[in-house]
Design an enzyme around this catalytic site. Sequence first.
Site, PDB file in Angstrom:
ATOM      1  N   GLY A   9       0.805  -1.216   0.000  1.00 14.57           N
ATOM      2  CA  GLY A   9       0.000   0.000   0.000  1.00 14.57           C
ATOM      3  C   GLY A   9       0.832   1.257   0.000  1.00 14.57           C
ATOM      4  O   GLY A   9       1.569   1.538  -0.954  1.00 14.57           O
TER       5      GLY A   9
ATOM      6  N   GLY B  58     -15.598  -5.269   6.455  1.00 18.07           N
ATOM      7  CA  GLY B  58     -15.029  -5.043   5.138  1.00 18.07           C
ATOM      8  C   GLY B  58     -13.532  -5.268   5.052  1.00 18.07           C
ATOM      9  O   GLY B  58     -12.915  -5.022   4.014  1.00 18.07           O
TER      10      GLY B  58
ATOM     11  N   LYS C 236       3.127 -11.179  -2.661  1.00 15.56           N
ATOM     12  CA  LYS C 236       3.918 -10.000  -2.298  1.00 15.56           C
ATOM     13  C   LYS C 236       5.355 -10.379  -1.979  1.00 15.56           C
ATOM     14  O   LYS C 236       6.294  -9.658  -2.335  1.00 15.56           O
ATOM     15  CB  LYS C 236       3.261  -9.298  -1.120  1.00 15.56           C
TER      16      LYS C 236
END
Length: 428
Positions: A134, A187, A205
Site C-alpha cells: 500500500g 469489510g 507479495k
Amino acid sequence: MKPVKVGLLGLGTVGTGVVRIIEKHQEDLQRQTGSAIEIAKILVQDKSKLRNISVDADKLTENVWDVIGDSEIDIVIEVMGGVSSTKEHILTALGNGKHVVTANKDLMAMHGAEILAKAAEHGCDVFYEASVAGGIPIIRALVEGFSSDRITKIMGIVNGTTNYILTKMSQEGAAYADVLKEAQELGYAEADPTSDVEGLDAARKMTILSTLGFHANVALGDVEAKGISKVTKEDIQYGKKLGYEVKLLGIAENHDGHISVSVQPTMVKSSHPLASVNGVFNAVYVTGEAVGETMFYGAGAGELPTATSVVADLVAVVRNLKLGINGRTVLAPYKEKKLKTDEQIASKNFILLHVEDKAGVLAQITQIFAHHEVSLESVFQHPNQSNPKAEIIIITHDANQASMKNVLKQFDSMDVIHAIKSVYRVEG
C-alpha cells in the site's frame, strides 16, 4: 508546457484515490515534475454508475482501446485488478510505447518478468510500488535505498486482514472463526477470504520483494505458503505466556546465494519490532550486510495510502520523461536462482504436543530430538483442566527443516503422542 496525459484503467477504490490526489495536488505535482498531469481517459465497466467522485463524463470509457490505443496518452495507470486480460492490456500498452504504473500484485508476481522484459524492449518504465504494501515505499527502498548493500533477509507482515484477525485473537482471546466473521462484516475480509487467510496474498507479495531484494527471478511456486486458519486462541495464549506474538510472516532469506521464501504463522518474540505491528497495518523488516536491521511501517491498503504510492510512481515516470531516461531504470533479475534445500533452511521451532500423562514419555521425546541432532532451548508442561492428556511445549534451538520433518514424522507414529497440536517457526 504540454501536459503529460494519463490513461487510468479502473475507477474503484484506488482509482478514485488516484484521481483525488492528482486533482488536489496538481500544483505540487507540476513543481515536482515540471509538467501538468492530466487524466485523459478512464476505463470503467459502467459509465452510468453513480460514483462518489465527480468526473467529466467525456473522460469515461468502457472500451480499453480508448486508453491503450490513444496515441496522445503517455502513461497508463492500471488499478482494475485481474491477471490474464490485464496482462494483455499492459503488454499492448508497452508495445505502443506507453509507460505503465500498476498496483497489481497478482500480475507482477505471476508475470512480472515478462512485463519487465517487454518494457525494456520498448524503452518504457514499469513501476509497481503499490503492489506490495500500500502506502509503504518498500519497493523504492529495495531498489534505490539498498542499491549499495546486499540484503540477507526480508520479513514482512504484508496482509492487513490476517494481521487484524491475529491481533484481535491476541488482545481479546477470541476464536479465529469469530474474528474472521467480524472482519468480513467490517469489510477487512472478503466473502471468500481464502487468498488472505491461507497466505496466498502474502506469498505473491513476497515473490515480488524477494525477486527485487535478491536480484533473482523468484517464482510464486517457489514460495511455501501456510495460512492462519489453523491458528487457535490456545496457541496464541501459550505464545504470550512465553513472550511471543503470533504473526503471519513472509520470510525471505539469502545465504551465500541460496534463497528460501515462505509465508507462515510465526511466533515472534515480543521484544521484536514486528510483534507490535497490530490491526490492519503492515511492516517490512529488512536486514542488509552493511546497514543491519531496518523496518518500514504503515498502512498496507486503503484508497489514499495505496493511491499515494501509485501517484509517487507516476511522478517518477514523468521525471524520467523530462530527463529522457525512460526504460533505463528497469532492473531485471540478473542472478541465478538457487533455492535452499530442507537441510539448508534452519530456524527455532515451537511445538505443542498432547501426550500420555505418565513417566518416561518426556524422555522418549527428548531422545528422538537427540537422535535427529535437534537441540532444545526449553521444555514446558502446562496443566490444562480441559485436556486429560499432558500438554508439552518445546522450543528448539536452530534446527534444519529436514531434521524437524523427521522428528515430526517419528512423533506421528508414537502411541504415547496423541496429537502434534501445533508447530510454528520462532523469530526474534
